[in-house]
Design an enzyme around this catalytic site. Structure first.
Site, PDB file in Angstrom:
ATOM      1  N   GLY A  13      -2.298 -38.834   4.033  1.00 33.62           N
ATOM      2  CA  GLY A  13      -0.671 -38.936   3.732  1.00 33.62           C
ATOM      3  C   GLY A  13      -0.023 -40.298   3.800  1.00 33.62           C
ATOM      4  N   TYR A 146      13.145 -29.840  13.576  1.00 36.98           N
ATOM      5  CA  TYR A 146      12.761 -31.211  12.782  1.00 36.98           C
ATOM      6  C   TYR A 146      13.430 -32.275  12.480  1.00 36.98           C
ATOM      7  CZ  TYR A 146      10.377 -34.060   9.151  1.00 36.98           C
ATOM      8  OH  TYR A 146      10.041 -35.125   8.452  1.00 36.98           O
ATOM      9  N   ALA A 179       4.523 -36.284  -1.870  1.00 33.49           N
ATOM     10  CA  ALA A 179       3.784 -35.334  -2.157  1.00 33.49           C
ATOM     11  C   ALA A 179       2.480 -35.488  -1.326  1.00 33.49           C
ATOM     12  CB  ALA A 179       3.216 -35.677  -3.789  1.00 33.49           C
ATOM     13  N   THR A 180       2.440 -34.740  -0.025  1.00 30.73           N
ATOM     14  CA  THR A 180       1.443 -35.074   0.937  1.00 30.73           C
ATOM     15  C   THR A 180       1.364 -33.657   1.243  1.00 30.73           C
ATOM     16  OG1 THR A 180       3.085 -35.213   2.809  1.00 30.73           O
ATOM     17  CG2 THR A 180       2.243 -37.271   1.715  1.00 30.73           C
TER      18      THR A 180
END
Length: 222
Positions: A13, A146, A179-180
């Protein structure tokens, strides 16, 4: 002089892309990952040094620091992260503590291990990979544990910037929705776009900013 960067969560990533671009920029890179084999595989692709490092484990951080005792770490990129979206009132204690360990306390552990050496040598760059969910200009952070952990990371950034001295540039940044594996295939930003600000902060000139929070190389109000 060739600078050396240590990147946590560097096997995939955004972390992997940061390692790749720093190697391309001429830095030596210590690519770390929780899994030693993952670190070795990714590092071999980039010509980096692999190291096993689990930022949630104090003994792992201490062990990595001992193995690198003869290496001057000039740049620290705290990229390792754990994405937990359960609401604060719904998350169980185990998940809450793990999220804080990886996203916040882990960055404190690595900073404690390597920033004093930067301060002593008169050069250092620390980049903490945060998130827009951890922004705290007015409203409380979003996305549960998070967001809370990343808000703590932003406060840690400001506090360490004060202690580290002017020669050590300590900043945090948001890569955006990338976009990982964490962000998902539908995210609008590429890993190159997500890594850009981190690489910029990792290679700041001596008159660069410190104690700030950035997105797309622009300083964002805390």
């Amino acid at each position: 002089m060739t600078r050396t960067a240590l990147v946590t969560g560097g096997n995939r990533g955004i972390g992997y892309e940061v390692c790749r671009e720093l190697r391309e920029a001429g830095l030596d890179v210590v690519l770390t990952a929780r899994d030693a084999r993952a670190a070795e595989s990714a590092a071999a692709e980039l010509g980096a040094r692999p190291e096993q490092l689990d930022v949630s484990d104090p003994e792992s951080v201490a062990g990595c620091a001992r193995r690198l005792a003869d290496v001057e770490i000039d740049v620290l990129v705290n990229n390792a992260g754990l994405y937990t979206t359960t609401s604060l009132l719904g998350v169980n204690e185990e998940d809450m503590l793990e999220t804080l360990q990886v996203n916040f306390i882990g960055a404190w552990r690595t900073s404690r291990a390597w920033v004093p050496g930067m301060r002593q040598r008169g050069y250092g760059r620390v980049v903490n990979v945060a998130t827009g969910y951890g922004d705290t200009p007015a409203d409380p952070p979003r996305m549960g544990a998070y967001g809370l952990a990343k808000a703590c990371l932003n406060m840690l950034t400001r506090a360490i910037a004060k202690e580290a001295g002017d020669a050590v540039k300590v900043n945090s940044m948001s890569p955006g929705w990338v976009a990982t594996r964490m962000g998902g295939a539908g995210a609008p930003r590429s890993v190159e776009e997500g890594a850009d600000t981190a690489v910029w902060l990792a290679t700041l000139p001596d008159d660069g900013p410190t104690g700030g929070y950035f997105y797309e190389r622009r300083r964002i109000p805390w």
